[in-house]
Motif scaffolding. Structure first.
Motif, mmCIF file in Angstrom:
data_model
loop_
_atom_site.group_PDB
_atom_site.id
_atom_site.type_symbol
_atom_site.label_atom_id
_atom_site.label_comp_id
_atom_site.label_asym_id
_atom_site.label_seq_id
_atom_site.Cartn_x
_atom_site.Cartn_y
_atom_site.Cartn_z
ATOM 1 N N ALA A 34 0.742 -1.167 0.120
ATOM 2 C CA ALA A 34 -0.048 -0.016 0.123
ATOM 3 C C ALA A 34 0.867 1.248 0.236
ATOM 4 O O ALA A 34 0.508 2.333 -0.627
ATOM 5 C CB ALA A 34 -0.853 -0.137 1.258
ATOM 6 N N VAL A 35 1.973 1.337 0.692
ATOM 7 C CA VAL A 35 2.566 2.564 0.964
ATOM 8 C C VAL A 35 3.414 2.688 -0.412
ATOM 9 O O VAL A 35 3.593 4.051 -0.696
ATOM 10 C CB VAL A 35 3.746 2.259 2.003
ATOM 11 N N ALA A 36 3.895 1.566 -0.897
ATOM 12 C CA ALA A 36 4.746 1.410 -2.328
ATOM 13 C C ALA A 36 3.772 1.953 -3.357
ATOM 14 O O ALA A 36 4.240 2.826 -4.241
ATOM 15 C CB ALA A 36 5.205 0.206 -2.742
ATOM 16 N N ASP A 37 2.463 1.782 -3.410
ATOM 17 C CA ASP A 37 1.737 2.035 -4.356
ATOM 18 C C ASP A 37 1.352 3.595 -4.280
ATOM 19 O O ASP A 37 1.301 4.302 -5.227
ATOM 20 C CB ASP A 37 -0.001 1.145 -4.074
ATOM 21 N N LEU A 38 1.229 4.048 -2.857
ATOM 22 C CA LEU A 38 0.891 5.572 -2.874
ATOM 23 C C LEU A 38 2.052 6.508 -3.252
ATOM 24 O O LEU A 38 2.077 7.523 -3.527
ATOM 25 C CB LEU A 38 0.338 5.802 -1.237
ATOM 26 N N LEU A 39 3.278 5.910 -3.005
ATOM 27 C CA LEU A 39 4.354 6.532 -3.477
ATOM 28 C C LEU A 39 5.040 6.305 -4.753
ATOM 29 O O LEU A 39 5.852 7.024 -5.162
ATOM 30 C CB LEU A 39 5.629 6.262 -2.384
ATOM 31 N N GLY A 40 4.440 5.401 -5.387
ATOM 32 C CA GLY A 40 4.632 4.982 -6.727
ATOM 33 C C GLY A 40 6.443 4.682 -6.875
ATOM 34 O O GLY A 40 7.140 4.845 -7.828
ATOM 35 N N VAL A 41 6.680 3.664 -5.812
ATOM 36 C CA VAL A 41 8.045 3.268 -5.917
ATOM 37 C C VAL A 41 7.924 1.715 -5.764
ATOM 38 O O VAL A 41 6.913 1.055 -5.381
ATOM 39 C CB VAL A 41 8.947 3.590 -4.438
ATOM 40 N N ASP A 42 8.993 1.014 -5.967
ATOM 41 C CA ASP A 42 9.108 -0.511 -5.634
ATOM 42 C C ASP A 42 8.866 -0.769 -4.413
ATOM 43 O O ASP A 42 9.402 -0.033 -3.303
ATOM 44 C CB ASP A 42 10.454 -0.951 -6.394
ATOM 45 N N THR A 43 8.360 -2.005 -3.845
ATOM 46 C CA THR A 43 8.287 -2.317 -2.438
ATOM 47 C C THR A 43 9.630 -2.686 -1.602
ATOM 48 O O THR A 43 9.811 -2.517 -0.619
ATOM 49 C CB THR A 43 7.283 -3.594 -2.229
ATOM 50 N N ALA A 44 10.591 -2.712 -2.573
ATOM 51 C CA ALA A 44 12.033 -3.343 -2.036
ATOM 52 C C ALA A 44 12.557 -1.923 -1.191
ATOM 53 O O ALA A 44 13.390 -2.008 -0.625
ATOM 54 C CB ALA A 44 12.824 -3.513 -2.971
#
Length: 98
Positions: A34-44
């Motif tokens: 969810a955080v990665a999606d909101l920030l538009g970054v990779d989950t890593a």
């Protein structure tokens, strides 16, 4: 969409009454996604121990994060929980105890 639990685990309490490490892992994964999606970054690149604000989430994104987490985790996540438990690890621990 709710996350699936590994090994067919439905998220129910285990025999000893604990929620189990698997459930916490699934909750953590859902929060990281969810955080990665909101920030538009990779989950890593999403740290589970860094405060949400240090990750770069604005106050409006924090409000949207609660909706993402509710959908992904299937539990109510009040906005105050994000501020009272300011990183993924603390938030998951809080949600797992509810």
């Amino acid at each position: 969409m709710r996350p699936s639990f590994p090994g067919g685990h439905g998220g129910a309490q285990e025999a000893d009454g604990s929620l189990g490490d698997r459930r916490r892992a699934v909750l953590t994964c859902a929060a990281v996604m969810a955080v990665a999606d909101l920030l538009g970054v990779d989950t890593a690149v999403v740290s589970t121990s860094s405060p949400f604000t240090d990750l770069g989430l604005s106050s409006s994104q924090l409000a949207r994060l609660t909706a993402h987490l509710e959908d992904a985790m299937g539990v109510e996540v009040p906005l105050t929980a994000i501020y009272d438990h300011p990183d993924i690890e603390q938030l998951v621990e809080y949600l797992a105890m509810r």
